[in-house]
Design an enzyme around this catalytic site. Structure first.
Site, PDB file in Angstrom:
ATOM      1  N   ASP A   9      -7.820   3.462  10.243  1.00 44.06           N
ATOM      2  CA  ASP A   9      -6.988   3.168  11.409  1.00 44.06           C
ATOM      3  C   ASP A   9      -7.530   1.908  12.089  1.00 44.06           C
ATOM      4  O   ASP A   9      -8.691   1.850  12.482  1.00 44.06           O
ATOM      5  CB  ASP A   9      -7.024   4.338  12.395  1.00 44.06           C
ATOM      6  N   ASP A 103      -0.605   0.371  11.221  1.00 45.82           N
ATOM      7  CA  ASP A 103      -2.057   0.266  11.383  1.00 45.82           C
ATOM      8  C   ASP A 103      -2.824   1.471  10.840  1.00 45.82           C
ATOM      9  O   ASP A 103      -4.008   1.637  11.113  1.00 45.82           O
ATOM     10  CB  ASP A 103      -2.411   0.060  12.859  1.00 45.82           C
ATOM     11  N   GLU A 104      -2.167   2.335  10.056  1.00 49.26           N
ATOM     12  CA  GLU A 104      -2.817   3.522   9.507  1.00 49.26           C
ATOM     13  C   GLU A 104      -2.622   3.598   7.994  1.00 49.26           C
ATOM     14  O   GLU A 104      -1.526   3.341   7.493  1.00 49.26           O
ATOM     15  CB  GLU A 104      -2.248   4.800  10.119  1.00 49.26           C
TER      16      GLU A 104
END
Length: 406
Positions: A9, A103-104
């Site tokens: 993350d 973003d993961e």
């Protein structure tokens, strides 16, 4: 040898992107989102979070809590580009990567302990991402996606946690139940009424009790609290619908502006369908009034991706929906029931000329951008920010930016 699932993350990702291009933002409170009072916070730096600012908060409240912060409207193109840099590093070093959001990321490292060591490899990969992109990133490593995601949250900011096989319940037990995926505000309120605030208490509850209170979701929550999750790594995200909505900077009666916004949405969404070789069979329109009452209507239609069919359908739905004569705050359009396929000529209504016109316009848009060719009816106020959001059918999750001040 057990499973080894890693969850990466990117920390305060949007803020980190802005700081990479402007170092003067380092160590200062930064808030990204809609810049008007109607806007919503999309991301906040850790410095801003100390003042109580968090994502999804009303921007007006954020300004009251942290007036000294630097406020940035946000740049989806920039964030998408930097996200892709990280994606490329991961896909070059891992066999299967699931991009869960901009973003993961998840990846399966099972079997690597035999040759190298999963945790050692994960640490070196994290260092490589930081070194090559300049973006801070955290990770959690465990036997499944749920525990790894929770571990990443505990590792932040810019750190890492390894939950050894067999230690899942012990790791989760002292944590707040809010940290378990699927436990939102309403579910947490229900847990609070039961006197449950920590994961450890759920672990001690009978499964039947959880199901009686939360239905079928109770079983999933109970399993996750006990460190049980068999969810596979999914390298591609299939979109089931596409949508667009806009919040006006000021509640409005302006029918011309509302119609322009809706038409621009339909035109852009129809282009996205054709670009992705998709057809829609469900059309939905949403209206939110100044008193926050929200209404929607939808209709089933024959599969299509044609503007001249979708535009009249949406206009008709909106006219049926907009009957309160109250100031409008938000409008939205959604196409669902998606299926693969090209637009087919209607033997009674269409001509080759119509189909060729769509092909020509779409070719220009592909080359120069969504806004290069547009209907005259979509050129008025309320349509400037619609479009240019990339291809929704490229397998990547959408970049979720807060509604901007219009």
């Amino acid at each position: 040898m057990g499973k080894a699932i890693i969850h990466f993350d990117l920390d305060a990702f949007f803020v980190s992107c802005e700081r990479r291009i402007d170092s003067s933002l380092n160590n200062r409170p930064v808030i990204i989102g809609g810049t008007g009072n109607r806007g919503v916070v999309t991301a906040a730096s850790y410095e801003a979070r100390k003042f109580g600012v968090h994502s999804a908060m009303n921007m007006k409240m954020a300004r009251q809590l942290c007036p000294q912060a630097i406020y940035i409207r946000g740049n989806g193109h920039l964030y998408g580009k930097m996200s892709q840099e990280v994606t490329e590093i991961l896909t070059q070093n891992l066999p299967i990567v699931e991009k869960a959001s901009v973003d993961e990321f998840y990846a399966d490292l099972s079997g690597m302990d035999k040759f190298f060591g999963c945790y050692k490899f994960a640490k070196e990969l994290r260092s490589k991402i930081i070194r090559e992109t300049g973006l801070p990133i955290s990770f959690g490593l465990s036997i499944n996606k749920t525990v790894s995601k929770v571990a990443t949250g505990e590792a932040k900011p810019n750190n890492q946690i390894n939950v050894a096989d067999g230690c899942e319940k012990t790791f989760l037990a002292p944590l707040s139940i809010k940290k378990i995926p699927m436990v939102g505000n309403q579910t947490y309120k229900t847990f609070s009424l039961l006197g449950i605030r920590e994961v450890g208490l759920v672990q001690k509850m009978p499964l039947e009790r959880m199901i009686s209170v939360f239905g079928k979701n109770g079983k999933i929550i109970w399993e996750r609290c006990n460190g049980i999750d068999d969810s596979p790594i999914k390298p591609f995200h299939e979109r089931k619908s596409i949508s667009s909505e806009r919040t006006y900077g000021k509640d409005t009666f302006d029918q011309e502006m509302i119609n322009t916004t809706i038409l621009a949405m339909v035109e852009n969404l129809a282009f996205q369908l054709r670009r992705g070789n998709k057809l829609t069979s469900t059309v939905m329109v949403k209206v939110r009034y100044s008193d926050f009452q929200t209404y929607s209507k939808q209709i089933k239609i024959m599969h299509t991706s044609a503007d001249h069919i979708l535009i009249p359908t949406v206009k008709e739905l909106f006219q049926k929906l907009y009957d309160r004569r109250v100031l409008v705050r938000l409008v939205g359009v959604k196409f669902g029931g998606l299926a693969d396929g090209h637009y087919q000529i209607d033997m009674f209504e269409d001509t080759n000329k119509t189909v060729n016109l769509y092909k020509a316009m779409d070719k220009i848009r592909d080359k120069y951008g969504d806004h290069y060719v547009r209907r005259a009816a979509t050129l008025g106020r309320g349509s400037k920010t619609i479009g240019n959001q990339g291809n929704p059918f490229d397998g990547r999750p959408p970049i979720l930016l807060a509604h901007r001040h219009r």
